[in-house]
Enzyme design. Sequence first.
Site, PDB file in Angstrom:
ATOM      1  N   ASP A  29       0.644   1.178  -0.667  1.00 37.31           N
ATOM      2  CA  ASP A  29       0.822  -0.084  -1.386  1.00 37.31           C
ATOM      3  C   ASP A  29       1.886  -0.948  -0.698  1.00 37.31           C
ATOM      4  O   ASP A  29       2.996  -0.459  -0.447  1.00 37.31           O
ATOM      5  CB  ASP A  29       1.250   0.245  -2.814  1.00 37.31           C
ATOM      6  CG  ASP A  29       1.055  -0.926  -3.750  1.00 37.31           C
ATOM      7  OD1 ASP A  29       0.851  -2.052  -3.254  1.00 37.31           O
ATOM      8  OD2 ASP A  29       1.113  -0.706  -4.967  1.00 37.31           O
ATOM      9  N   CYS A  69      -2.049  -6.658  -5.626  1.00 37.09           N
ATOM     10  CA  CYS A  69      -2.816  -5.466  -5.993  1.00 37.09           C
ATOM     11  C   CYS A  69      -4.171  -5.704  -6.639  1.00 37.09           C
ATOM     12  O   CYS A  69      -5.187  -5.249  -6.145  1.00 37.09           O
ATOM     13  CB  CYS A  69      -2.024  -4.664  -7.008  1.00 37.09           C
ATOM     14  SG  CYS A  69      -1.004  -3.458  -6.251  1.00 37.09           S
ATOM     15  N   LYS A 123      -1.872   4.969  -8.401  1.00 36.70           N
ATOM     16  CA  LYS A 123      -1.751   3.682  -9.080  1.00 36.70           C
ATOM     17  C   LYS A 123      -3.095   2.989  -9.295  1.00 36.70           C
ATOM     18  O   LYS A 123      -3.845   2.794  -8.357  1.00 36.70           O
ATOM     19  CB  LYS A 123      -0.847   2.785  -8.223  1.00 36.70           C
ATOM     20  CG  LYS A 123      -0.744   1.367  -8.725  1.00 36.70           C
ATOM     21  CD  LYS A 123       0.165   0.574  -7.805  1.00 36.70           C
ATOM     22  CE  LYS A 123       0.224  -0.881  -8.220  1.00 36.70           C
ATOM     23  NZ  LYS A 123       1.130  -1.646  -7.338  1.00 36.70           N
ATOM     24  N   HIS A 125      -3.861  -0.183 -11.756  1.00 36.20           N
ATOM     25  CA  HIS A 125      -3.610  -1.633 -11.804  1.00 36.20           C
ATOM     26  C   HIS A 125      -4.882  -2.484 -11.871  1.00 36.20           C
ATOM     27  O   HIS A 125      -4.975  -3.561 -11.276  1.00 36.20           O
ATOM     28  CB  HIS A 125      -2.722  -2.095 -10.624  1.00 36.20           C
ATOM     29  CG  HIS A 125      -1.700  -3.096 -11.066  1.00 36.20           C
ATOM     30  ND1 HIS A 125      -0.692  -3.576 -10.256  1.00 36.20           N
ATOM     31  CD2 HIS A 125      -1.548  -3.713 -12.271  1.00 36.20           C
ATOM     32  CE1 HIS A 125       0.037  -4.442 -10.933  1.00 36.20           C
ATOM     33  NE2 HIS A 125      -0.454  -4.544 -12.155  1.00 36.20           N
TER      34      HIS A 125
END
Length: 249
Positions: A29, A69, A123, A125
């Site tokens: 990320d 993201c 993650k 998101h």
Amino acid sequence: MLSALVSVIVVVLTVDAVRRPNILLIVADDHGWNDVDWHDPTLNTPNLNTLAHDEHTVQLDYAYVNQVCSPTRSALFSGYYPYHLGTQHYVFEWLEPSGVPLEYIFFPEKLKTLGYNTYMVGKWHLGYCKHEFLPTRRGFEKFRGYYGGSENYYTHEASQDEGEVTVRGLDYFQDTRQSFAADWSKTGLYSTEVFTNETITLLQNHDKKRPFFFYLAFQAVHSPLQMPPSRYMEEKCSKITRKNRQIYC
Ligand SMILES: *[C@@H]1O[C@H](CO)[C@@H](O)[C@H](O)[C@H]1NC(C)=O
């Protein structure tokens, strides 16, 4: 500032019946093009370097993602440009009652119909305000990790100020299709290690008769810039004078 440039490495591990390879999709990320040691020799990324230069690796040096993201990840899983999905503006915020529209099928859902077991660690998101938006309702059989973004790497808590309201709380979950559970047992443990260990555990328990799709979405190197103290002053990184760059190293 959340400028999320996401880099993607797909490693095809073994081949089952020629056409159903195991797939491990690793996403870092906010990891920029220049944040690897073969582009910036002041950095120290030996494991990525080994992966990147394996004889079976294809490096896509002219591939681009969105700047944050949710647009990037929504495109990755749906196959659509974010402006088709309505996700092009920014990330999903904590108080935003929204997610990627459900009429768009995420590709792990399709892999399941081909006999794959599907796992996700890390993650998400892509929306969390109702169960239908969560990973285990969008193609993943098992999920461990964050629903949103910008968590503390150790406490796994996130917070956001929205006018007079502050949202704050744990963002680490262990979900199956039927159960959704906050997991406090990882408090104090560094997320990169937690995610790696969870991945190893799930893969050790995987039924080897079936192919797997595994999405490992690391939090690193997204802000807040936190890293395990033991690595902080390693000889190579200590030569870098800019503090943030040294943490990245
Ligand atoms: C991950 O696993 C290794 C090896 O078993 C262990 O030493 C380490 O403490 C674990 N880390 C976390 C964060 O669970």
